[in-house]
Design a protein around this motif. Structure first.
Motif, PDB file in Angstrom:
ATOM      1  N   ARG A  67       0.823  -1.329  -0.089  1.00 21.62           N
ATOM      2  CA  ARG A  67      -0.029  -0.089   0.120  1.00 21.62           C
ATOM      3  C   ARG A  67       0.996   1.048   0.051  1.00 21.62           C
ATOM      4  O   ARG A  67       0.546   2.413  -0.623  1.00 21.62           O
ATOM      5  CB  ARG A  67      -0.909   0.143   1.112  1.00 21.62           C
ATOM      6  CG  ARG A  67      -1.972  -0.743   1.119  1.00 21.62           C
ATOM      7  CD  ARG A  67      -2.951  -0.883   2.107  1.00 21.62           C
ATOM      8  NE  ARG A  67      -4.105  -1.807   2.056  1.00 21.62           N
ATOM      9  CZ  ARG A  67      -4.773  -1.961   3.172  1.00 21.62           C
ATOM     10  NH1 ARG A  67      -4.885  -1.617   4.292  1.00 21.62           N
ATOM     11  NH2 ARG A  67      -5.985  -2.650   2.985  1.00 21.62           N
ATOM     12  N   SER A  68       1.764   1.088   0.966  1.00 23.98           N
ATOM     13  CA  SER A  68       2.670   2.507   0.950  1.00 23.98           C
ATOM     14  C   SER A  68       3.543   2.714  -0.503  1.00 23.98           C
ATOM     15  O   SER A  68       3.529   3.727  -0.805  1.00 23.98           O
ATOM     16  CB  SER A  68       3.979   2.225   1.843  1.00 23.98           C
ATOM     17  OG  SER A  68       3.429   1.961   3.078  1.00 23.98           O
ATOM     18  N   VAL A  69       3.973   1.604  -1.217  1.00 26.11           N
ATOM     19  CA  VAL A  69       4.560   1.726  -2.363  1.00 26.11           C
ATOM     20  C   VAL A  69       3.550   2.296  -3.473  1.00 26.11           C
ATOM     21  O   VAL A  69       3.718   3.012  -4.329  1.00 26.11           O
ATOM     22  CB  VAL A  69       5.178   0.354  -3.073  1.00 26.11           C
ATOM     23  CG1 VAL A  69       5.715   0.411  -4.336  1.00 26.11           C
ATOM     24  CG2 VAL A  69       6.329  -0.097  -2.085  1.00 26.11           C
ATOM     25  N   GLY A  70       2.335   1.652  -3.255  1.00 23.06           N
ATOM     26  CA  GLY A  70       1.337   1.948  -4.233  1.00 23.06           C
ATOM     27  C   GLY A  70       0.861   3.461  -4.299  1.00 23.06           C
ATOM     28  O   GLY A  70       0.790   4.400  -4.905  1.00 23.06           O
ATOM     29  N   LEU A  71       0.794   4.024  -2.532  1.00 20.93           N
ATOM     30  CA  LEU A  71       0.593   5.591  -2.671  1.00 20.93           C
ATOM     31  C   LEU A  71       1.680   6.391  -3.057  1.00 20.93           C
ATOM     32  O   LEU A  71       1.533   7.278  -3.867  1.00 20.93           O
ATOM     33  CB  LEU A  71       0.467   5.632  -1.070  1.00 20.93           C
ATOM     34  CG  LEU A  71       0.384   7.342  -0.709  1.00 20.93           C
ATOM     35  CD1 LEU A  71      -1.086   7.605  -1.039  1.00 20.93           C
ATOM     36  CD2 LEU A  71       0.504   7.292   0.866  1.00 20.93           C
ATOM     37  N   ALA A  72       2.938   5.733  -2.874  1.00 23.19           N
ATOM     38  CA  ALA A  72       4.156   6.677  -3.402  1.00 23.19           C
ATOM     39  C   ALA A  72       3.991   6.672  -4.657  1.00 23.19           C
ATOM     40  O   ALA A  72       4.418   7.683  -5.532  1.00 23.19           O
ATOM     41  CB  ALA A  72       5.293   6.005  -2.911  1.00 23.19           C
ATOM     42  N   SER A  73       3.792   5.566  -5.485  1.00 24.19           N
ATOM     43  CA  SER A  73       3.611   5.452  -6.882  1.00 24.19           C
ATOM     44  C   SER A  73       2.674   6.443  -7.774  1.00 24.19           C
ATOM     45  O   SER A  73       3.037   7.251  -8.770  1.00 24.19           O
ATOM     46  CB  SER A  73       3.581   4.122  -7.446  1.00 24.19           C
ATOM     47  OG  SER A  73       4.517   3.188  -6.948  1.00 24.19           O
ATOM     48  N   GLY A  74       1.452   6.506  -6.800  1.00 22.38           N
ATOM     49  CA  GLY A  74       0.368   7.458  -7.421  1.00 22.38           C
ATOM     50  C   GLY A  74       0.891   8.695  -7.371  1.00 22.38           C
ATOM     51  O   GLY A  74       0.426   9.705  -8.258  1.00 22.38           O
ATOM     52  N   VAL A  75       1.462   8.912  -6.034  1.00 19.98           N
ATOM     53  CA  VAL A  75       1.713  10.524  -5.988  1.00 19.98           C
ATOM     54  C   VAL A  75       2.818  10.872  -6.926  1.00 19.98           C
ATOM     55  O   VAL A  75       2.606  11.968  -7.254  1.00 19.98           O
ATOM     56  CB  VAL A  75       2.183  10.521  -4.546  1.00 19.98           C
ATOM     57  CG1 VAL A  75       2.877  12.033  -4.269  1.00 19.98           C
ATOM     58  CG2 VAL A  75       1.029  10.554  -3.528  1.00 19.98           C
ATOM     59  N   ALA A  76       3.738  10.056  -7.183  1.00 17.53           N
ATOM     60  CA  ALA A  76       4.919  10.239  -7.957  1.00 17.53           C
ATOM     61  C   ALA A  76       4.224  10.540  -9.349  1.00 17.53           C
ATOM     62  O   ALA A  76       4.673  11.463 -10.170  1.00 17.53           O
ATOM     63  CB  ALA A  76       5.860   9.171  -8.059  1.00 17.53           C
ATOM     64  N   LEU A  77       3.477   9.777  -9.804  1.00 18.65           N
ATOM     65  CA  LEU A  77       2.944   9.682 -11.185  1.00 18.65           C
ATOM     66  C   LEU A  77       1.954  11.082 -11.388  1.00 18.65           C
ATOM     67  O   LEU A  77       2.139  11.662 -12.386  1.00 18.65           O
ATOM     68  CB  LEU A  77       2.079   8.587 -11.436  1.00 18.65           C
ATOM     69  CG  LEU A  77       2.740   7.361 -11.807  1.00 18.65           C
ATOM     70  CD1 LEU A  77       1.921   5.929 -12.080  1.00 18.65           C
ATOM     71  CD2 LEU A  77       3.630   7.525 -13.202  1.00 18.65           C
ATOM     72  N   SER A  78       0.982  11.248 -10.472  1.00 18.42           N
ATOM     73  CA  SER A  78       0.327  12.227 -10.655  1.00 18.42           C
ATOM     74  C   SER A  78       1.059  13.685 -10.288  1.00 18.42           C
ATOM     75  O   SER A  78       0.854  14.639 -11.310  1.00 18.42           O
ATOM     76  CB  SER A  78      -0.869  12.345  -9.515  1.00 18.42           C
ATOM     77  OG  SER A  78      -0.386  12.124  -8.338  1.00 18.42           O
TER      78      SER A  78
END
Lengths: 544, 220
Positions: A71-82
């Protein structure tokens, strides 16, 4: 001066005593930045051996912790992408703002870059609550959960990703764009020439967003979601065992270190095409309608990113009187924060200069230093704090550890790399022929330093000082752990208040923090712009 | 054909870079512009290419108004091939990709044939997969020339394209330019410092000084 002369690394130009200072700076960098991590590694090895290797299991994310990590990696990836996507669209607009006041405004939009995430959290949650209350959407009245954390963190890191994308686009040689414009439409040239050439910077911006999100726990904790960084903090708070916290942090440390390694090639490419050498203004490109609309929307988000914190804090503070009362109540905390930031600046700027000189070379040594300078950015803030405790909390150093220097050691460990990278920008900007001329005509090395090198390096030193000051004063993750008993900083007071909800007091203190961040970054941008390091100048010389 | 009438451009700090310049280049003909450094040759070329907006005067391309102080036709719609003072090769694209950047609507096989043909003409056979960083200065200049010729443009704007090439290679490249010009019935504007080069490539020479063209005449 020919290219070969320019490429001579600075270390070959050193004089006797300045070599000694340079080496001392490098050693200090390694001690301050890598000492705490080294101490943690040693402590963890000992603890693992003592436990008959049972503790090694702590490093393996399984069950609930595996889910947490994903979940943490998912959140970080989402934030990085957006943040990268929006940042690129914003940068695409700002890149073409080259005339008159717009040339200044475009960098001014990045003023909130060092604002701590929890202030964005406060601002966005209070704005959201007011908005939903106004529209009678009571069921959506709190901005919590993963979506809330994603939005707040995207807004937090938007200036960072925008800044990197803008610097990347600025680094593209105008001649390459114009060569394309003769043959193909502007939008094609933008997508096939400008964006690929700016990609190293865009990637670095995205990786920064990823790493900073993965290592932050303040926003997730305020949004009531658990992440691995918060788990590490909780582990240390519960057990008071640095080794356990370090082993728990190993999975995210591995991921962030991997990100830092992947960042090396783009960083090296970026360093080879520094935008601060550029003189030509960006070309004005005609974009298709859909891209123009997207750019406008992104720019609106960027404006909101600035307006929401400022306005919501102003409204929540209420009046000038309540602001002065908040400041008066937190006077000692503000003084402690300022002292901590000043000491951090005093430590980071000289050692940053020494590291920047190493980064300015070529070959393996420069590559090694680039890694050493960027890898610490991947260390989660709590781990930096725990490392400082592990390293300095010993009988021999107890006076140092118990003093107000300990928080400054922690913030220096985190922000010395930023000083080095800013100093590198300034160093690359220098005309090395001037230094060579000074060496040829010098009567004393000290005079050369004071009369030639120091004034030439002054803008970089001042800009690094401003940025490190702004970052240090808002630091929370490491400061929270190492601040001596009885002492407190402004960030700690705000963070503690935040858990009890927004109030006039906390808004007033956040406003102070925001003013400091804007002032420091504004000063840094003015200094860099004054020396035309970031291309504020818009004049265009004639052509042959 | 290209025609410019009373073309003027000034920059904030300094005198007019191009000052009321008028001339025309009929289709299939070539004009060389000679002049000292800083006299406005490159600015004039950029004005014709549509990379700068004129402060006064007009540029006509094939009889159509392409630039005036209020409007500029985008450069890619002018059917122009251009070589800049520096090679300006895109570092992230191979030689072949650089050459084919401006070529539309060719099938892969035709595109390859065109690249092969151009690489042979500029004497860089087998270098299509190299990147610009793997080329010497002279090779980069020839690739820039091939890139300008690749889409078979009707107008060629060459800004000191053969600087730094040795004499023999320079003359061979000039003959490549000449033969392409003849084949496409294109018009050529060739900026150079070298009077001998100007005489070889062009039918007419414009002598430029401080943004003006006080003299123009046929090649002696």
């Amino acid at each position: 001066m020919n290219a070969a002369d320019r490429d001579i690394p600075m270390r070959s130009r050193h004089l006797g005593w300045s070599s000694a200072l340079h080496c001392a700076g490098l050693v200090l960098f390694l001690v301050i930045v890598y000492g705490p991590v080294g101490a943690l590694v040693v402590e963890s090895c000992r603890a693992v051996t003592r436990s008959n290797f049972d503790w090694l299991l702590l490093a393996l994310p399984s069950g609930r912790r595996a889910v947490l990590l994903i979940r943490s990696v998912g959140l970080a990836s989402g934030v990085a992408l957006s943040s990268t996507a929006i940042g690129l669209l914003v940068a695409c607009t700002l890149w073409q703002w080259r005339a008159g006041a717009r040339a200044y405004v475009r960098w001014g939009l990045l003023l909130l870059a060092p604002l701590p995430p929890y202030i964005h959290a406060l601002a966005w949650t209070s704005t959201w609550t007011a908005f939903t209350t106004l529209l009678h959407f009571q069921s959506l009245s709190s901005m919590t959960g993963w979506l809330g954390a994603w939005w707040i963190l995207t807004m937090t890191w938007l200036p960072v990703s925008t800044g990197f994308a803008l610097v990347g686009l600025e680094s593209v040689d105008v001649a390459l764009i114009e060569a394309g414009r003769v043959a193909r439409a502007d939008s094609h040239v933008f997508l096939k020439v400008a964006v690929p050439l700016a990609l190293p910077y865009i990637i670095v911006g995205g990786v920064f967003g990823f790493v900073l999100t993965l290592t932050d726990y303040s926003v997730p904790s305020l949004c009531s979601v658990n992440v691995t960084a918060l788990d590490v903090f909780a582990e240390y708070s519960a057990s008071n065992e640095p080794a356990r916290a370090f082993l728990r942090a190993l999975p995210i440390l591995t991921i962030t270190a991997l990100a830092a390694v992947l960042c090396q090639a783009p960083l090296q490419r970026a360093a080879q095409s520094p935008p601060w050498r550029r003189r030509e203004p960006s070309p004005s490109l005609a974009m298709p309608r859909w891209l123009t609309q997207l750019r406008r929307a992104a720019l609106a988000l960027m404006v909101m990113q600035i307006a929401v914190p400022l306005l919501s804090l102003l409204v929540a503070t209420g009046s000038w009187k309540s602001l002065t009362l908040s400041i008066a109540a937190a006077r000692s905390d503000i003084a402690d924060s300022a002292w901590q930031a000043i000491v951090t600046v005093a430590l980071c700027v000289p050692i940053g200069l020494a590291v920047a000189q190493e980064l300015d070379g070529h070959g393996h040594r420069a590559r090694l230093w680039l890694f050493l300078a960027t890898a610490p950015l991947a260390i989660p803030a709590p781990l930096a704090g725990i490392g400082v405790i592990t390293m300095w909390n010993r009988p021999a150093w107890i006076d140092l550890y118990g003093s107000s220097l300990a928080p400054a050691m922690a913030t220096s460990a985190r922000f010395a790399p930023f000083a080095a990278l800013i100093m590198l920008a300034q160093w690359r900007r220098l005309d090395h022929l001037l230094i060579d001329a000074a060496r040829v005509h010098q009567t004393s090395a000290l005079r050369t330093w004071l009369q030639v090198r120091l004034p030439m390096l002054a803008p970089g030193l001042a800009a690094a000082a401003c940025v490190v000051f702004a970052l240090s004063i808002g630091e929370l993750g490491a400061t929270l752990l190492v601040t001596p008993a009885g002492a407190s900083t402004l960030t700690m007071r705000i963070y503690n208040y935040l858990h009890y909800g927004a109030s006039g007091t906390v808004a007033g203190l956040c406003l102070v923090m925001t003013a400091v961040a804007i002032g420091a970054v504004g000063l840094a941008l003015a200094i860099l712009g004054g020396w035309n390091i970031i291309g504020l100048s818009t004049d265009r010389g004639g052509r042959s | 054909m290209i025609a410019v009438h009373q073309l003027t451009k000034h920059f904030p700090e300094g005198p007019n870079a191009v000052d009321h310049v008028s001339f025309d280049i009929p289709a299939g003909s070539s004009v060389a512009v000679l002049g000292p450094s800083g006299c406005g040759k490159t600015t004039m070329l950029r004005l014709i290419a549509g990379l700068e907006k004129p402060d006064d005067g007009i540029v006509l391309v094939d009889g159509r108004r392409a630039s005036d102080p209020s409007w500029v036709l985008p450069p890619h719609l002018r059917d122009i091939g251009m070589v800049f003072q520096t090679p300006a090769l895109w570092p992230h694209l191979t030689v072949e990709q650089n050459i084919l950047f401006g070529v539309h609507g060719l099938r892969r096989r035709e595109a390859r044939r065109r690249t092969g043909e151009l690489l042979e003409m500029i004497e860089l056979e087998g270098m299509g997969n190299r990147y610009p960083s793997q080329l010497s200065g002279g090779q980069s200049r020839r690739v820039a020339l091939a890139r300008a010729l690749a889409p078979r443009p009707r107008h060629l704007l060459l800004d000191e394209p053969l600087t730094s090439l040795d004499r023999g290679l320079k003359w061979r490249m000039l003959s490549v330019i000449g033969s392409e010009l003849k084949r496409e019935a294109a018009c050529l504007l060739y900026v150079t410092h070298d009077a001998e080069e100007a005489e070889r490539v062009s039918m007419r020479v414009l002598q430029m000084e401080s943004g003006r063209i006080p003299e123009q005449g046929p090649v002696s």
